[in-house]
Structures are given as structure tokens and as C-alpha cells.
Design a protein around this motif. Structure first.
Motif, PDB file in Angstrom:
ATOM      1  N   UNK A 264      -0.810  24.400 -22.305  1.00 23.03           N
ATOM      2  CA  UNK A 264      -0.382  23.212 -21.581  1.00 23.03           C
ATOM      3  C   UNK A 264      -0.451  23.521 -20.092  1.00 23.03           C
ATOM      4  N   UNK A 265      -1.077  22.615 -19.343  1.00 21.10           N
ATOM      5  CA  UNK A 265      -1.214  22.789 -17.902  1.00 21.10           C
ATOM      6  C   UNK A 265      -0.751  21.537 -17.190  1.00 21.10           C
ATOM      7  N   UNK A 266      -0.437  21.682 -15.901  1.00 23.43           N
ATOM      8  CA  UNK A 266      -0.096  20.520 -15.088  1.00 23.43           C
ATOM      9  C   UNK A 266      -1.355  19.991 -14.408  1.00 23.43           C
ATOM     10  N   UNK A 267      -1.183  18.999 -13.560  1.00 24.05           N
ATOM     11  CA  UNK A 267      -2.315  18.373 -12.893  1.00 24.05           C
ATOM     12  C   UNK A 267      -3.069  19.268 -11.936  1.00 24.05           C
ATOM     13  N   UNK A 268      -2.462  20.383 -11.553  1.00 27.01           N
ATOM     14  CA  UNK A 268      -3.143  21.362 -10.700  1.00 27.01           C
ATOM     15  C   UNK A 268      -3.835  22.439 -11.506  1.00 27.01           C
TER      16      UNK A 268
ATOM     17  N   UNK B  10      -8.702  12.861 -11.564  1.00 32.93           N
ATOM     18  CA  UNK B  10      -9.843  12.156 -10.959  1.00 32.93           C
ATOM     19  C   UNK B  10      -9.827  10.680 -11.348  1.00 32.93           C
ATOM     20  N   UNK B  11      -9.498  10.388 -12.603  1.00 30.14           N
ATOM     21  CA  UNK B  11      -9.406   8.992 -13.046  1.00 30.14           C
ATOM     22  C   UNK B  11      -8.315   8.246 -12.284  1.00 30.14           C
ATOM     23  N   UNK B  12      -7.190   8.915 -12.071  1.00 28.82           N
ATOM     24  CA  UNK B  12      -6.081   8.299 -11.340  1.00 28.82           C
ATOM     25  C   UNK B  12      -6.497   7.999  -9.897  1.00 28.82           C
ATOM     26  N   UNK B  13      -7.150   8.944  -9.256  1.00 27.31           N
ATOM     27  CA  UNK B  13      -7.593   8.754  -7.868  1.00 27.31           C
ATOM     28  C   UNK B  13      -8.667   7.669  -7.784  1.00 27.31           C
ATOM     29  N   UNK B  14      -9.589   7.656  -8.745  1.00 23.88           N
ATOM     30  CA  UNK B  14     -10.633   6.626  -8.756  1.00 23.88           C
ATOM     31  C   UNK B  14     -10.025   5.237  -8.891  1.00 23.88           C
ATOM     32  N   UNK B  15      -9.079   5.094  -9.810  1.00 27.28           N
ATOM     33  CA  UNK B  15      -8.414   3.798  -9.986  1.00 27.28           C
ATOM     34  C   UNK B  15      -7.677   3.392  -8.707  1.00 27.28           C
ATOM     35  N   UNK B  16      -7.023   4.345  -8.072  1.00 25.97           N
ATOM     36  CA  UNK B  16      -6.323   4.063  -6.817  1.00 25.97           C
ATOM     37  C   UNK B  16      -7.312   3.599  -5.746  1.00 25.97           C
ATOM     38  N   UNK B  17      -8.403   4.331  -5.595  1.00 26.03           N
ATOM     39  CA  UNK B  17      -9.393   3.977  -4.571  1.00 26.03           C
ATOM     40  C   UNK B  17      -9.975   2.597  -4.806  1.00 26.03           C
ATOM     41  N   UNK B  18     -10.247   2.270  -6.066  1.00 26.15           N
ATOM     42  CA  UNK B  18     -10.796   0.955  -6.367  1.00 26.15           C
ATOM     43  C   UNK B  18      -9.775  -0.147  -6.052  1.00 26.15           C
TER      44      UNK B  18
ATOM     45  N   UNK C 169       0.828  -1.208   0.000  1.00 31.17           N
ATOM     46  CA  UNK C 169       0.000   0.000   0.000  1.00 31.17           C
ATOM     47  C   UNK C 169       0.863   1.258   0.000  1.00 31.17           C
ATOM     48  N   UNK C 170       1.950   1.234   0.733  1.00 31.55           N
ATOM     49  CA  UNK C 170       2.864   2.376   0.744  1.00 31.55           C
ATOM     50  C   UNK C 170       3.436   2.624  -0.644  1.00 31.55           C
ATOM     51  N   UNK C 171       3.865   1.552  -1.312  1.00 30.81           N
ATOM     52  CA  UNK C 171       4.383   1.698  -2.680  1.00 30.81           C
ATOM     53  C   UNK C 171       3.304   2.216  -3.617  1.00 30.81           C
ATOM     54  N   UNK C 172       2.088   1.757  -3.431  1.00 28.33           N
ATOM     55  CA  UNK C 172       0.989   2.210  -4.299  1.00 28.33           C
ATOM     56  C   UNK C 172       0.693   3.682  -4.060  1.00 28.33           C
ATOM     57  N   UNK C 173       0.785   4.135  -2.825  1.00 27.59           N
ATOM     58  CA  UNK C 173       0.577   5.561  -2.536  1.00 27.59           C
ATOM     59  C   UNK C 173       1.672   6.382  -3.198  1.00 27.59           C
ATOM     60  N   UNK C 174       2.904   5.897  -3.151  1.00 29.95           N
ATOM     61  CA  UNK C 174       3.993   6.607  -3.831  1.00 29.95           C
ATOM     62  C   UNK C 174       3.748   6.664  -5.335  1.00 29.95           C
ATOM     63  N   UNK C 175       3.250   5.567  -5.894  1.00 27.27           N
ATOM     64  CA  UNK C 175       2.907   5.556  -7.322  1.00 27.27           C
ATOM     65  C   UNK C 175       1.812   6.576  -7.621  1.00 27.27           C
ATOM     66  N   UNK C 176       0.837   6.671  -6.732  1.00 27.68           N
ATOM     67  CA  UNK C 176      -0.246   7.633  -6.904  1.00 27.68           C
ATOM     68  C   UNK C 176       0.312   9.053  -6.962  1.00 27.68           C
ATOM     69  N   UNK C 177       1.188   9.375  -6.040  1.00 22.51           N
ATOM     70  CA  UNK C 177       1.792  10.716  -6.012  1.00 22.51           C
ATOM     71  C   UNK C 177       2.566  10.975  -7.308  1.00 22.51           C
ATOM     72  N   UNK C 178       3.334   9.981  -7.749  1.00 18.64           N
ATOM     73  CA  UNK C 178       4.088  10.132  -8.998  1.00 18.64           C
ATOM     74  C   UNK C 178       3.160  10.301 -10.195  1.00 18.64           C
ATOM     75  N   UNK C 179       2.114   9.480 -10.255  1.00 18.38           N
ATOM     76  CA  UNK C 179       1.168   9.553 -11.372  1.00 18.38           C
ATOM     77  C   UNK C 179       0.469  10.905 -11.425  1.00 18.38           C
ATOM     78  N   UNK C 180       0.069  11.408 -10.267  1.00 14.09           N
ATOM     79  CA  UNK C 180      -0.615  12.699 -10.240  1.00 14.09           C
ATOM     80  C   UNK C 180       0.345  13.828 -10.594  1.00 14.09           C
TER      81      UNK C 180
END
Length: 99
Positions: free
Chosen positions: A43-47, A87-95, A15-26
Motif C-alpha cells: 500500500x502506497x500513498x499518492x507520493x 494524474x487523473x485528479x490533476x487532469x480533471x482539475x485542469x479541465x 477557484x480557491x475552494x476547488x484548489x483546496x479540494x484538489x489538495x485534499x483529493x491528492x
């Protein structure tokens, strides 16, 4: 639940590795949108922060008001697409984490 402490530790580590992946993906989200007439690319970033603007020769045909409207609409579309991607990245992570 978990039969051994090793299983629990392995689960937490995954889970820790997956959270790190989430941060990197976002953090890697970048979106480019071009206006329908091709005059402006934003061109914009994720924010939704503007990273780059490109203008084609088509902007010479725009009035100041049309330029402003096109620029705003294009940047807004890029930001909306970036937020949707996040949002898609977070949804996939949550699932994945809920499993």
C-alpha cells in the motif's frame, strides 16, 4: 469577462475552494496492489511512499531472489497506480479550471 466586482470575487472564491479540494483529493490517494501470486500486498500513498506491506503464506514458497523481485515489482505497481490516479485528479482539475 466579469460585469461586477462581486462576480469576480465569487469566481476567485470558487477557484480557491476547488484548489483546496484538489489538495485534499491528492492527499487522499492510497493504492493497494497485490502480487499475481498473492504473496505480497503493498500500500502506497499518492507520493508513492510505502505505507504498509502484507505477506501471505505464499512467501514461504519464494526464494530470496523471487521474494525481492516480487516485493519490488508489487511496490512499483502500487506506486505507478498511485501516480496515475494523481494524474487523473490533476487532469480533471485542469479541465475544470480551463472552462
Amino acid at each position: 469577462m466579469y460585469e461586477t466586482m462581486d462576480e469576480l470575487e465569487a469566481s476567485v472564491q470558487r477557484k480557491l475552494y476547488r484548489i483546496r479540494d484538489l489538495v485534499d483529493d491528492m492527499g487522499a490517494v492510497k493504492v493497494r496492489e497485490t502480487s499475481p501470486d498473492g504473496s505480497i500486498t503493498a500500500e502506497v500513498d499518492g507520493n508513492g511512499a510505502l505505507l504498509n506491506l502484507e505477506f501471505s503464506q505464499e512467501i514461504s514458497r519464494l526464494s530470496p531472489e523471487d521474494f525481492e523481485a516480487t516485493l519490488t515489482a508489487t511496490a512499483r505497481a502500487a506506486a505507478a497506480a498511485a501516480f496515475a490516479r494523481r494524474a487523473d485528479i490533476v487532469t480533471a482539475f485542469n479541465e475544470e479550471v480551463a472552462e
